[in-house]
Design a protein around this motif. Structure first.
Motif, mmCIF file in Angstrom:
data_model
loop_
_atom_site.group_PDB
_atom_site.id
_atom_site.type_symbol
_atom_site.label_atom_id
_atom_site.label_comp_id
_atom_site.label_asym_id
_atom_site.label_seq_id
_atom_site.Cartn_x
_atom_site.Cartn_y
_atom_site.Cartn_z
ATOM 1 N N UNK A 196 0.818 -1.218 0.000
ATOM 2 C CA UNK A 196 0.000 0.000 0.000
ATOM 3 C C UNK A 196 0.854 1.271 0.000
ATOM 4 N N UNK A 197 1.974 1.224 -0.704
ATOM 5 C CA UNK A 197 2.816 2.406 -0.791
ATOM 6 C C UNK A 197 2.550 3.133 -2.102
ATOM 7 N N UNK A 198 2.242 4.442 -2.046
ATOM 8 C CA UNK A 198 2.063 5.203 -3.287
ATOM 9 C C UNK A 198 3.362 5.231 -4.096
ATOM 10 N N UNK A 199 3.229 5.451 -5.393
ATOM 11 C CA UNK A 199 4.381 5.583 -6.277
ATOM 12 C C UNK A 199 4.803 7.049 -6.295
ATOM 13 N N UNK A 200 6.049 7.310 -5.927
ATOM 14 C CA UNK A 200 6.587 8.667 -5.895
ATOM 15 C C UNK A 200 7.587 8.832 -7.030
ATOM 16 N N UNK A 201 7.271 9.699 -7.982
ATOM 17 C CA UNK A 201 8.173 9.992 -9.098
ATOM 18 C C UNK A 201 8.975 11.241 -8.758
ATOM 19 N N UNK A 202 10.294 11.108 -8.752
ATOM 20 C CA UNK A 202 11.206 12.216 -8.504
ATOM 21 C C UNK A 202 11.746 12.669 -9.856
ATOM 22 N N UNK A 203 11.200 13.734 -10.381
ATOM 23 C CA UNK A 203 11.447 14.156 -11.759
ATOM 24 C C UNK A 203 12.554 15.198 -11.764
ATOM 25 N N UNK A 204 13.739 14.785 -12.185
ATOM 26 C CA UNK A 204 14.902 15.673 -12.189
ATOM 27 C C UNK A 204 14.949 16.472 -13.482
ATOM 28 N N UNK A 205 15.617 17.634 -13.421
ATOM 29 C CA UNK A 205 15.809 18.475 -14.608
ATOM 30 C C UNK A 205 14.475 18.761 -15.297
ATOM 31 N N UNK A 206 13.516 19.226 -14.499
ATOM 32 C CA UNK A 206 12.171 19.435 -15.034
ATOM 33 C C UNK A 206 12.131 20.487 -16.127
ATOM 34 N N UNK A 207 13.131 21.383 -16.170
ATOM 35 C CA UNK A 207 13.142 22.384 -17.220
ATOM 36 C C UNK A 207 13.331 21.817 -18.606
ATOM 37 N N UNK A 208 13.824 20.569 -18.707
ATOM 38 C CA UNK A 208 14.036 19.938 -20.010
ATOM 39 C C UNK A 208 12.816 19.159 -20.490
ATOM 40 N N UNK A 209 11.769 19.092 -19.669
ATOM 41 C CA UNK A 209 10.599 18.293 -20.026
ATOM 42 C C UNK A 209 9.611 19.153 -20.817
ATOM 43 N N UNK A 210 9.100 18.667 -21.921
ATOM 44 C CA UNK A 210 8.126 19.445 -22.687
ATOM 45 C C UNK A 210 6.896 19.803 -21.844
ATOM 46 N N UNK A 211 6.295 20.950 -22.141
ATOM 47 C CA UNK A 211 5.129 21.396 -21.372
ATOM 48 C C UNK A 211 4.013 20.359 -21.381
ATOM 49 N N UNK A 212 3.776 19.738 -22.531
ATOM 50 C CA UNK A 212 2.693 18.758 -22.621
ATOM 51 C C UNK A 212 2.942 17.574 -21.691
ATOM 52 N N UNK A 213 4.206 17.173 -21.560
ATOM 53 C CA UNK A 213 4.531 16.047 -20.680
ATOM 54 C C UNK A 213 4.369 16.423 -19.216
ATOM 55 N N UNK A 214 4.718 17.664 -18.848
ATOM 56 C CA UNK A 214 4.516 18.107 -17.476
ATOM 57 C C UNK A 214 3.036 18.114 -17.114
ATOM 58 N N UNK A 215 2.221 18.646 -18.015
ATOM 59 C CA UNK A 215 0.778 18.679 -17.728
ATOM 60 C C UNK A 215 0.191 17.279 -17.682
ATOM 61 N N UNK A 216 0.696 16.384 -18.537
ATOM 62 C CA UNK A 216 0.215 14.994 -18.525
ATOM 63 C C UNK A 216 0.560 14.311 -17.204
ATOM 64 N N UNK A 217 1.790 14.508 -16.721
ATOM 65 C CA UNK A 217 2.186 13.922 -15.443
ATOM 66 C C UNK A 217 1.286 14.421 -14.318
ATOM 67 N N UNK A 218 1.011 15.719 -14.315
ATOM 68 C CA UNK A 218 0.148 16.278 -13.259
ATOM 69 C C UNK A 218 -1.253 15.700 -13.344
#
Length: 634
Positions: free
Chosen positions: A379-401
């Protein structure tokens, strides 16, 4: 049913297949003066029984003899756990069969396949029942699984392995090699509630270190001319640098043997060439706590425990955000399944495929949302630690959220972004609900923190005392001021100073060559020699004047003249990332260590060179324009 002779088979891509009643060290080929390449793993067939290793080996044997089913061999990295496991067939004699499993990061079924292969059995439709039937055969010796690097074993595999041990009724035993990190307790508790711990922490004494190196040289470098490199002072220096750890000592000795001799600095001590306390790495092992980072970690942990917002840690480059993500992953391991995403410069579909592959999910079976909701059995949630977020496309950031919101707490997000990348990740998520919460990391090191950081890194690398003295308060303050308190820059400057201390000799100065004898000049009086010089200078002046006046004598037009100024190229912010990291050079100039965000590069074609963490080099030409702003290596 086969004969019940002791059986060992080492399996895995690094070892090949070795089977037989015993595995004995093979003598080196004395006719070949070239050393073998350094292996990627310790050779389990070579074991030098120093006092600490003998005590741990005997403790494992006694635990098996008294009927213990699950044993954890616990000790630091490079202490020699792999070699001790490789020596178990000799220690256990004819009472047990031993199967070596050098890779523990396997799902339960694949681990079964490896074990059945070690036993020489054909795979059936039900491998678990096949293994239990084999172990239950009359006259069959108990089987000991010697599992190396067990920290990487998935919890589900450890739990299933514990069930097989229980069902086998003493015919299946497990010896795990564990290093002290946050994963070890989880593996042990999942395997069985009564795992017996055998401590293997006693390092080599100086005398044992000398004997250890001499025994290793007898096997690896039988030629006396090659062993002559290892005089007592060199061995003592290698021992001090290795901190008495056998694996580290072998690595350093191999460097010397392969042409990288220890060098003599001015202080009178010796350093091996790969002594590297300030290596560029974001590993949590190099973390040195200070108030600013501990405050950021505390805020991140508090927000994760008490809320479901996405979090963004923002700060200037080089303050240690990547390292903080790794430390956070270790500290939250009991509450979350943590996964660091350092390869984020992908569109949503590709990003989802990459994250699922990191989770070990089969391609095309489940979505990220389904994998997060499925959990891990604890019962542990999945925690994604997203490094270098400035290199991620805007669409991918919104999709992750959006995935985080839809998961209803099963998926959590922590972003790390550099100030150099502007507010792009926050801007892309500004309209998202609930909003992303910002955790600032802006404070550089002060002078006292810089001194403590340098001393901690040197102590962790078992630096000789003269090296540590060279980084005293005055030297640390000077380095701090030059680095402006930036940890990454401080590390780079300290690394350069270590190399100066290492005694690497400067390039030899050219020896002045005597002038050639000129009989005519020797016979001429001094005034004539000077007049000759005047004549030659005058002739050179006439030639130069003719060269510059020549355009006036031809059909030259101003339109033929080159442009007075070159147009300034447009600068574009480029994001560069690598797994796990790389030192990057652009057009022959070093620009830093990944992740690099919003690096100002002129539009056009450039030559990129990257030195990866494993020493491999990538060279390519890249096109920089509005459509090509992200570079992902390798």
């Amino acid at each position: 049913m086969r004969a019940t002779r002791p059986f060992v088979r080492v399996i895995g891509p690094d070892f090949g297949d070795i089977e037989g009643p015993t595995v004995k060290p093979q003598p080196a080929d004395r006719s070949d003066p070239t050393p073998d390449p350094a292996p990627s793993r310790p050779d389990p067939a070579w074991f030098h029984p120093f006092a600490g290793a003998r005590a741990a080996r005997s403790a494992v044997r006694r635990a098996l003899d008294r009927g213990e089913h699950c044993i954890a061999l616990c000790g630091p990295e490079d202490i020699g756990k792999t070699r001790l496991l490789g020596d178990l067939p000799h220690e256990l004699g004819r009472r047990f069969r031993v199967a070596q499993v050098p890779l523990a990061a396997l799902p339960p079924r694949e681990l079964l396949i490896w074990v059945l292969g070690a036993l020489g059995l054909e795979l059936s439709d039900d491998p678990a029942a096949q293994l239990l039937a084999e172990l239950g055969s009359d006259g069959t010796l108990p089987l000991v699984l010697a599992i190396d690097e067990a920290n990487a074993m998935p919890t589900s595999t450890a739990r299933q392995l514990g069930e097989w041990v229980g069902l086998a009724g003493g015919q299946l035993r497990v010896v795990l090699a564990l290093s002290p990190d946050s994963r070890a307790p989880r593996v042990r508790s999942a395997l069985a509630p009564d795992v017996v711990e055998v401590a293997f922490e006693r390092t080599l004494t100086p005398d044992e270190g000398r004997e250890f190196v001499e025994a290793w040289l007898e096997r690896e470098a039988p030629l006396p001319s090659r062993r002559a490199r290892f005089d007592p002072t060199t061995i003592a220096g290698l021992y001090a640098t290795a901190g008495g750890l056998p694996g580290r000592l072998v690595d350093l000795a191999r460097q010397v043997l392969e042409g990288g001799p220890a060098v003599q600095p001015a202080g009178g001590f010796r350093l091996a060439r790969d002594f590297d306390p300030f290596s560029v790495s974001a590993s949590s092992a190099g973390y040195v706590a200070r108030p600013a980072t501990e405050e950021a970690l505390a805020r991140l942990a508090d927000e994760l425990e008490n809320d479901r917002h996405a979090l963004a840690m923002i700060g200037p480059p080089g303050l240690g955000k990547t390292q903080i993500l790794r430390v956070l992953a270790e500290r939250m391991a009991d509450r979350f399944r943590t996964l660091r995403v350092a390869y984020g410069s992908l569109e949503p579909t590709e990003l989802e495929r990459w994250i699922l592959s990191l989770l070990g999910e089969p391609a095309g079976v489940r979505s990220l949302l389904e994998a997060a909701r499925a959990g891990d059995g604890a019962n542990r949630p999945l925690l994604l630690l997203v490094d270098d977020a400035g290199a991620i496309p805007d669409a991918s950031l919104r999709w992750l959220h959006a995935q985080m919101v839809a998961s209803e707490g099963a998926l959590r997000l922590v972003f790390a972004a550099s100030d150099a990348a502007g507010t792009r990740p926050l801007h892309a998520l500004a309209a998202c609900k609930p909003p992303v919460r910002r955790i600032p990391l802006t404070d550089p090191l002060d002078a006292h923190e810089a001194e403590a950081y340098l001393d901690a890194r040197l102590r962790a690398a078992a630096a000789p005392e003269p090296v540590r003295r060279a980084f005293g308060a005055r030297s640390a303050r000077a380095l701090h001021d030059e680095a402006a308190g930036n940890p990454a820059e401080l590390q780079r400057l300290a690394d350069a100073r270590i190399r100066d201390l290492g005694g690497v000799p400067p390039a030899p100065r050219p020896v002045p060559r005597p002038k050639a004898f000129d009989p005519e000049a020797a016979a001429s009086p001094p005034f004539l020699r000077g007049r000759r010089a005047v004549i030659w200078i005058g002739a050179a002046g006439l030639v130069a004047a003719a060269f510059f006046l020549l355009p006036a004598l031809t059909h030259w037009s101003p339109k033929d003249a080159p442009p007075r100024a070159t147009p300034v190229a447009r600068m574009i912010g480029v994001h560069i990332n690598a797994t796990p990291w790389a030192r990057v050079y652009l057009d022959g100039k070093e620009i830093g260590v990944t992740p690099l965000g919003n690096v100002e590069v002129a539009e056009g074609t450039h030559r990129l060179r990257a030195v990866l963490a494993d020493g491999s080099v990538i060279e390519r030409r890249i096109q920089v324009d509005d459509a090509n702003r992200h570079v992902v290596l390798p």
